[in-house]
Design a protein around this motif. Structure first.
Motif, PDB file in Angstrom:
ATOM      1  N   GLU A 192       0.946  -1.646   0.020  1.00 40.01           N
ATOM      2  CA  GLU A 192      -0.081  -0.091   0.045  1.00 40.01           C
ATOM      3  C   GLU A 192       0.398   1.115   0.127  1.00 40.01           C
ATOM      4  OE1 GLU A 192      -1.621   3.503   2.257  1.00 40.01           O
ATOM      5  OE2 GLU A 192       0.133   1.763   3.257  1.00 40.01           O
ATOM      6  N   SER A 193       2.022   1.388   0.574  1.00 46.82           N
ATOM      7  CA  SER A 193       3.034   2.185   0.608  1.00 46.82           C
ATOM      8  C   SER A 193       3.042   2.514  -0.717  1.00 46.82           C
ATOM      9  CB  SER A 193       3.567   2.103   1.930  1.00 46.82           C
ATOM     10  OG  SER A 193       3.602   2.061   3.387  1.00 46.82           O
ATOM     11  N   VAL A 194       4.110   1.667  -1.363  1.00 42.33           N
ATOM     12  CA  VAL A 194       3.955   1.876  -3.093  1.00 42.33           C
ATOM     13  C   VAL A 194       3.127   1.957  -4.134  1.00 42.33           C
ATOM     14  CG1 VAL A 194       5.558   0.820  -4.551  1.00 42.33           C
ATOM     15  CG2 VAL A 194       6.273   0.516  -1.894  1.00 42.33           C
ATOM     16  N   PHE A 195       2.423   1.165  -4.762  1.00 43.24           N
ATOM     17  CA  PHE A 195       1.161   1.262  -4.900  1.00 43.24           C
ATOM     18  C   PHE A 195      -0.344   0.769  -4.358  1.00 43.24           C
ATOM     19  CE2 PHE A 195      -0.918  -1.271  -8.203  1.00 43.24           C
ATOM     20  CZ  PHE A 195      -1.371  -0.286  -9.302  1.00 43.24           C
ATOM     21  N   PRO A 196      -0.652   1.651  -3.470  1.00 41.46           N
ATOM     22  CA  PRO A 196      -1.669   0.700  -2.809  1.00 41.46           C
ATOM     23  C   PRO A 196      -3.181   0.391  -3.741  1.00 41.46           C
ATOM     24  CG  PRO A 196      -2.529   3.275  -3.356  1.00 41.46           C
ATOM     25  CD  PRO A 196      -0.894   2.537  -3.741  1.00 41.46           C
ATOM     26  N   PRO A 197      -3.015  -1.126  -3.087  1.00 44.15           N
ATOM     27  CA  PRO A 197      -4.315  -1.862  -3.889  1.00 44.15           C
ATOM     28  C   PRO A 197      -5.840  -1.690  -2.795  1.00 44.15           C
ATOM     29  CG  PRO A 197      -2.807  -3.656  -2.311  1.00 44.15           C
ATOM     30  CD  PRO A 197      -1.817  -2.161  -2.333  1.00 44.15           C
ATOM     31  N   LEU A 198      -4.808  -1.594  -1.678  1.00 47.27           N
ATOM     32  CA  LEU A 198      -5.754  -0.811  -0.760  1.00 47.27           C
ATOM     33  C   LEU A 198      -5.312  -0.085   0.544  1.00 47.27           C
ATOM     34  CD1 LEU A 198      -8.666  -1.575  -0.181  1.00 47.27           C
ATOM     35  CD2 LEU A 198      -7.989  -3.024   1.627  1.00 47.27           C
ATOM     36  N   PRO A 199      -6.047   1.078   0.729  1.00 51.14           N
ATOM     37  CA  PRO A 199      -5.229   2.609   1.734  1.00 51.14           C
ATOM     38  C   PRO A 199      -5.812   1.656   2.921  1.00 51.14           C
ATOM     39  CG  PRO A 199      -7.269   3.084   0.431  1.00 51.14           C
ATOM     40  CD  PRO A 199      -7.675   1.263   0.166  1.00 51.14           C
ATOM     41  N   SER A 200      -4.887   2.593   3.399  1.00 50.93           N
ATOM     42  CA  SER A 200      -3.897   2.253   4.989  1.00 50.93           C
ATOM     43  C   SER A 200      -5.244   1.830   6.158  1.00 50.93           C
ATOM     44  CB  SER A 200      -2.766   2.151   5.913  1.00 50.93           C
ATOM     45  OG  SER A 200      -3.063   3.393   5.743  1.00 50.93           O
ATOM     46  N   GLU A 201      -6.518   3.151   5.883  1.00 45.97           N
ATOM     47  CA  GLU A 201      -7.063   3.676   6.700  1.00 45.97           C
ATOM     48  C   GLU A 201      -8.169   2.045   6.133  1.00 45.97           C
ATOM     49  OE1 GLU A 201      -6.885   6.934   3.802  1.00 45.97           O
ATOM     50  OE2 GLU A 201      -5.735   5.464   4.895  1.00 45.97           O
ATOM     51  N   ALA A 202      -8.089   1.005   5.558  1.00 52.23           N
ATOM     52  CA  ALA A 202      -9.393  -0.010   5.692  1.00 52.23           C
ATOM     53  C   ALA A 202      -7.975  -1.248   5.726  1.00 52.23           C
ATOM     54  CB  ALA A 202     -10.035  -0.103   3.978  1.00 52.23           C
ATOM     55  N   ILE A 203      -6.729  -1.719   5.580  1.00 49.89           N
ATOM     56  CA  ILE A 203      -5.802  -2.251   6.337  1.00 49.89           C
ATOM     57  C   ILE A 203      -6.000  -2.285   7.479  1.00 49.89           C
ATOM     58  CG2 ILE A 203      -3.654  -3.571   5.846  1.00 49.89           C
ATOM     59  CD1 ILE A 203      -3.656  -1.991   3.119  1.00 49.89           C
ATOM     60  N   LEU A 204      -5.751  -1.359   8.144  1.00 47.10           N
ATOM     61  CA  LEU A 204      -5.132  -1.469   9.729  1.00 47.10           C
ATOM     62  C   LEU A 204      -6.827  -1.889  10.599  1.00 47.10           C
ATOM     63  CD1 LEU A 204      -2.970   1.009   9.731  1.00 47.10           C
ATOM     64  CD2 LEU A 204      -2.312  -0.688   9.676  1.00 47.10           C
ATOM     65  N   PRO A 205      -7.383  -1.144  10.055  1.00 48.12           N
ATOM     66  CA  PRO A 205      -8.616  -1.966  11.114  1.00 48.12           C
ATOM     67  C   PRO A 205      -9.062  -2.903  10.921  1.00 48.12           C
ATOM     68  CG  PRO A 205      -9.481   0.174  10.066  1.00 48.12           C
ATOM     69  CD  PRO A 205      -7.850  -0.199   9.451  1.00 48.12           C
ATOM     70  N   LEU A 206      -9.114  -3.807   9.200  1.00 52.66           N
ATOM     71  CA  LEU A 206      -9.408  -4.984   8.697  1.00 52.66           C
ATOM     72  C   LEU A 206      -8.294  -5.928   9.850  1.00 52.66           C
ATOM     73  CD1 LEU A 206     -11.186  -7.198   7.540  1.00 52.66           C
ATOM     74  CD2 LEU A 206      -9.468  -6.687   5.551  1.00 52.66           C
ATOM     75  N   ALA A 207      -6.853  -5.843  10.137  1.00 55.77           N
ATOM     76  CA  ALA A 207      -6.631  -6.336  10.980  1.00 55.77           C
ATOM     77  C   ALA A 207      -6.546  -6.595  12.784  1.00 55.77           C
ATOM     78  CB  ALA A 207      -4.697  -5.776  10.638  1.00 55.77           C
ATOM     79  N   GLY A 208      -7.465  -5.310  12.953  1.00 56.70           N
ATOM     80  CA  GLY A 208      -7.225  -4.725  14.521  1.00 56.70           C
ATOM     81  C   GLY A 208      -9.136  -5.646  14.659  1.00 56.70           C
ATOM     82  N   PHE A 209      -9.835  -5.959  13.444  1.00 60.83           N
ATOM     83  CA  PHE A 209     -10.850  -7.079  13.176  1.00 60.83           C
ATOM     84  C   PHE A 209     -11.013  -8.912  13.622  1.00 60.83           C
ATOM     85  CE2 PHE A 209     -14.562  -8.798  10.534  1.00 60.83           C
ATOM     86  CZ  PHE A 209     -15.450  -9.288  11.684  1.00 60.83           C
ATOM     87  N   ALA A 210      -9.725  -8.659  12.770  1.00 63.79           N
ATOM     88  CA  ALA A 210      -8.975 -10.296  12.802  1.00 63.79           C
ATOM     89  C   ALA A 210      -8.967 -10.473  13.930  1.00 63.79           C
ATOM     90  CB  ALA A 210      -8.139  -9.900  11.617  1.00 63.79           C
ATOM     91  N   ALA A 211      -7.787  -9.626  14.627  1.00 65.00           N
ATOM     92  CA  ALA A 211      -7.299  -9.453  16.248  1.00 65.00           C
ATOM     93  C   ALA A 211      -8.184  -9.689  17.328  1.00 65.00           C
ATOM     94  CB  ALA A 211      -6.257  -8.272  16.429  1.00 65.00           C
ATOM     95  N   SER A 212      -9.398  -9.262  16.682  1.00 68.03           N
ATOM     96  CA  SER A 212     -10.797  -8.869  18.072  1.00 68.03           C
ATOM     97  C   SER A 212     -11.084 -10.243  17.888  1.00 68.03           C
ATOM     98  CB  SER A 212     -11.824  -8.201  17.531  1.00 68.03           C
ATOM     99  OG  SER A 212     -12.724  -8.376  16.530  1.00 68.03           O
ATOM    100  N   THR A 213     -11.232 -10.822  16.661  1.00 68.53           N
ATOM    101  CA  THR A 213     -12.021 -12.557  16.298  1.00 68.53           C
ATOM    102  C   THR A 213     -11.175 -13.681  16.586  1.00 68.53           C
ATOM    103  OG1 THR A 213     -11.183 -12.870  13.983  1.00 68.53           O
ATOM    104  CG2 THR A 213     -13.485 -12.269  15.014  1.00 68.53           C
TER     105      THR A 213
END
Length: 208
Positions: A29-50
């Motif tokens: 995402e930092s070089v060629f964003p397939p998906l903004p970090s604003e979406a990746i990071l909360p998704l990772a947080g959700f995955a951690a919550s599960t």
């Protein structure tokens, strides 16, 4: 990623690799964003919550991914160097050599703060690495500031996704609004700069 959305691709990456998958997604995402970090990071947080990801591992791996992506752009800036950058800027209408000199002076005075705080501003999170490379900011300093700034940004969004759980997409909605405001301010500043340059140019031609 054919046949699936970027979000599904990131989910598959995390399901397959765990926290390192989130780090890889952030690096890309930092070089060629397939998906903004604003979406990746909360998704990772959700995955951690599960329980699919370890929360601390998610923070560490995404921060490492941020640093790797930033380094790629830093080396791009270092490869371009001052001469190439000035030559490219000279081809842009209404840009003057004095603009480059002012930019260099500004970065010399505020570069460290720009690298640190820039990690928390959409769009500029990636772009700030290029002038840091052009100006050859000491690599340990660049990596340290990037890691610290990215850790703050990543932790905030991962924890938000963790707290919201299945409603993690609410985070992206708020940040999208924030991003639009930031981009709007930048565009207005550019319009004002171009307008001023055009007016000065016309006045100069009339005097000549």
């Amino acid at each position: 990623m054919s046949g699936s959305s970027p979000e599904q691709w990131v989910t598959t990456l995390m399901d397959t690799l765990g926290a390192p998958g989130a780090g890889i997604a952030i690096a890309l995402e930092s070089v060629f964003p397939p998906l903004p970090s604003e979406a990746i990071l909360p998704l990772a947080g959700f995955a951690a919550s599960t329980g699919k990801l370890n929360l601390l591992a998610a923070v560490l791996w995404t921060t490492a991914g941020s640093v790797v992506g930033a380094l790629a752009l830093y080396w791009l800036g270092a490869w371009l160097g001052r001469d190439r950058t000035v030559a490219l800027a000279a081809k842009v209408p209404l840009v003057k050599a004095s603009d480059m000199e002012r930019a260099e002076d500004w970065f010399a005075r505020h570069g460290r703060k720009a690298v640190f705080f820039g990690r928390m501003v959409p769009v500029f999170r990636s772009l700030i690495s290029v002038p840091a490379g052009v100006e050859r900011m000491p690599l340990p300093v660049f990596v340290g500031l990037t890691a610290l700034g990215s850790a703050v940004w990543n932790t905030a969004f991962i924890m938000a996704g963790y707290a919201l759980g299945a409603n993690w997409k609410e985070v992206s909605g708020h940040v999208t609004t924030y991003s639009k405001v930031v981009l709007g301010v930048v565009l207005l500043a550019l319009v004002a700069l171009v307008t001023r340059r055009v007016i000065r140019s016309r006045h100069q031609r009339r005097r000549d």
